[in-house]
Design a protein around this motif. Sequence first.
Motif, PDB file in Angstrom:
ATOM      1  N   GLN A 168       8.096  14.335  14.956  1.00 42.69           N
ATOM      2  CA  GLN A 168       8.876  13.135  14.636  1.00 42.69           C
ATOM      3  C   GLN A 168       8.771  12.798  13.151  1.00 42.69           C
ATOM      4  N   GLU A 169       7.581  12.906  12.594  1.00 45.45           N
ATOM      5  CA  GLU A 169       7.407  12.630  11.167  1.00 45.45           C
ATOM      6  C   GLU A 169       8.167  13.643  10.318  1.00 45.45           C
ATOM      7  N   LEU A 170       8.177  14.889  10.750  1.00 49.03           N
ATOM      8  CA  LEU A 170       8.869  15.954  10.028  1.00 49.03           C
ATOM      9  C   LEU A 170      10.376  15.730  10.002  1.00 49.03           C
ATOM     10  N   PHE A 171      10.887  14.970  10.976  1.00 52.00           N
ATOM     11  CA  PHE A 171      12.329  14.756  11.073  1.00 52.00           C
ATOM     12  C   PHE A 171      12.899  14.158   9.790  1.00 52.00           C
ATOM     13  N   VAL A 172      12.172  13.276   9.155  1.00 54.79           N
ATOM     14  CA  VAL A 172      12.660  12.625   7.933  1.00 54.79           C
ATOM     15  C   VAL A 172      12.902  13.662   6.845  1.00 54.79           C
ATOM     16  N   ARG A 202      13.781  21.612  11.179  1.00 59.67           N
ATOM     17  CA  ARG A 202      12.415  22.055  11.483  1.00 59.67           C
ATOM     18  C   ARG A 202      11.783  21.164  12.551  1.00 59.67           C
ATOM     19  N   ALA A 203      12.110  19.883  12.536  1.00 64.94           N
ATOM     20  CA  ALA A 203      11.580  18.975  13.559  1.00 64.94           C
ATOM     21  C   ALA A 203      12.066  19.387  14.948  1.00 64.94           C
ATOM     22  N   LEU A 204      13.348  19.733  15.054  1.00 66.83           N
ATOM     23  CA  LEU A 204      13.880  20.164  16.351  1.00 66.83           C
ATOM     24  C   LEU A 204      13.306  21.513  16.757  1.00 66.83           C
ATOM     25  N   ILE A 207      18.016  19.269  22.525  1.00 65.13           N
ATOM     26  CA  ILE A 207      17.187  19.725  21.408  1.00 65.13           C
ATOM     27  C   ILE A 207      17.477  21.194  21.121  1.00 65.13           C
ATOM     28  N   HIS A 208      17.473  22.001  22.164  1.00 69.71           N
ATOM     29  CA  HIS A 208      17.685  23.442  22.018  1.00 69.71           C
ATOM     30  C   HIS A 208      19.056  23.734  21.409  1.00 69.71           C
ATOM     31  N   THR A 209      20.080  23.033  21.866  1.00 67.27           N
ATOM     32  CA  THR A 209      21.445  23.241  21.373  1.00 67.27           C
ATOM     33  C   THR A 209      21.607  22.731  19.944  1.00 67.27           C
ATOM     34  N   ALA A 210      21.094  21.536  19.665  1.00 67.95           N
ATOM     35  CA  ALA A 210      21.231  20.956  18.316  1.00 67.95           C
ATOM     36  C   ALA A 210      20.476  21.796  17.292  1.00 67.95           C
ATOM     37  N   ARG A 211      19.390  22.375  17.722  1.00 67.54           N
ATOM     38  CA  ARG A 211      18.591  23.225  16.837  1.00 67.54           C
ATOM     39  C   ARG A 211      19.366  24.473  16.434  1.00 67.54           C
ATOM     40  N   HIS A 212      20.137  25.008  17.363  1.00 66.30           N
ATOM     41  CA  HIS A 212      20.872  26.246  17.118  1.00 66.30           C
ATOM     42  C   HIS A 212      22.318  26.022  16.707  1.00 66.30           C
ATOM     43  N   GLY A 213      22.790  24.795  16.759  1.00 70.22           N
ATOM     44  CA  GLY A 213      24.207  24.543  16.517  1.00 70.22           C
ATOM     45  C   GLY A 213      24.474  23.863  15.192  1.00 70.22           C
ATOM     46  N   ASP A 214      25.668  23.329  15.090  1.00 71.53           N
ATOM     47  CA  ASP A 214      26.118  22.644  13.876  1.00 71.53           C
ATOM     48  C   ASP A 214      26.029  21.134  14.049  1.00 71.53           C
ATOM     49  N   ALA A 215      24.959  20.661  14.639  1.00 73.49           N
ATOM     50  CA  ALA A 215      24.825  19.228  14.883  1.00 73.49           C
ATOM     51  C   ALA A 215      24.550  18.495  13.577  1.00 73.49           C
ATOM     52  N   ARG A 236      21.134  15.202  15.999  1.00 73.78           N
ATOM     53  CA  ARG A 236      19.772  15.735  16.080  1.00 73.78           C
ATOM     54  C   ARG A 236      18.774  14.624  16.415  1.00 73.78           C
ATOM     55  N   ARG A 237      18.971  13.458  15.806  1.00 77.08           N
ATOM     56  CA  ARG A 237      18.087  12.319  16.095  1.00 77.08           C
ATOM     57  C   ARG A 237      18.195  11.930  17.563  1.00 77.08           C
ATOM     58  N   GLU A 238      19.408  11.853  18.081  1.00 76.42           N
ATOM     59  CA  GLU A 238      19.619  11.510  19.486  1.00 76.42           C
ATOM     60  C   GLU A 238      19.022  12.566  20.410  1.00 76.42           C
ATOM     61  N   ALA A 239      19.139  13.839  20.026  1.00 74.02           N
ATOM     62  CA  ALA A 239      18.554  14.917  20.832  1.00 74.02           C
ATOM     63  C   ALA A 239      17.036  14.766  20.895  1.00 74.02           C
ATOM     64  N   LEU A 240      16.424  14.445  19.774  1.00 74.19           N
ATOM     65  CA  LEU A 240      14.971  14.270  19.737  1.00 74.19           C
ATOM     66  C   LEU A 240      14.540  13.085  20.603  1.00 74.19           C
ATOM     67  N   ILE A 241      15.303  12.014  20.564  1.00 74.24           N
ATOM     68  CA  ILE A 241      15.002  10.839  21.394  1.00 74.24           C
ATOM     69  C   ILE A 241      15.115  11.196  22.868  1.00 74.24           C
TER      70      ILE A 241
END
Length: 192
Positions: free
Chosen positions: A89-93, A98-100, A143-151, A156-161
């Motif tokens: 979560q901290e890495l997300f900023v 990389r966070a995903l 998370i898996h899709t956003a990590r590999h896609g064009d999100a 990405r934030r919503e996927a992590l939540i």
Amino acid sequence: MTTAIIIIAVVAVAAVAAFFLLRGRHNGGRGLRSRFGPEYDRVVARHGGDTEAAERELGDRVRRHGNLDERPLTEEARARYAARWASAQELFVESPERALTEADALLADLSRERGFPDGEDFEDRTDALSVHHAAHVDGYRRIHTARHGDADTEERREALIEGRKLFDALLAGGSSGREHGNRHLVKGRGTS
């Protein structure tokens, strides 16, 4: 006269059997819909609205993964996973990608340690998770899709939540698929 009675009896038995067969199939769908919740709708949509095909797939998932016993985590493992999630979560900023990636790997590791299928087969793992944590497995997929896609960053934030919900369920030890309504109970803390 005897032949007519036999024919009427056979027709009546066939009608009763057909009634119970159709009623049982209908109730099975309701049971799967209740057990899988939003996952049921996702599978029906993936099958182009074919509920019978979707119910066959979900029934197969239950047969393959329904008896899986989730292994408990040690307190040390819980603390380790909680620290990894906090780091992600901290890495997300700094780096949402990389966070995903870390959250995706963390959910794979945590589910494996809890007893879900390991290996590289994401679909098999999410199928098993859907049987026990149907209400939350979509967050893992996101998370898996956003990590590999064009999100974008917001997606990405919503996927992590959303993925956090599965993380919390796995960390707490609740098995939401077995409890219809997809809720899990945490001993001593009530419903989460």
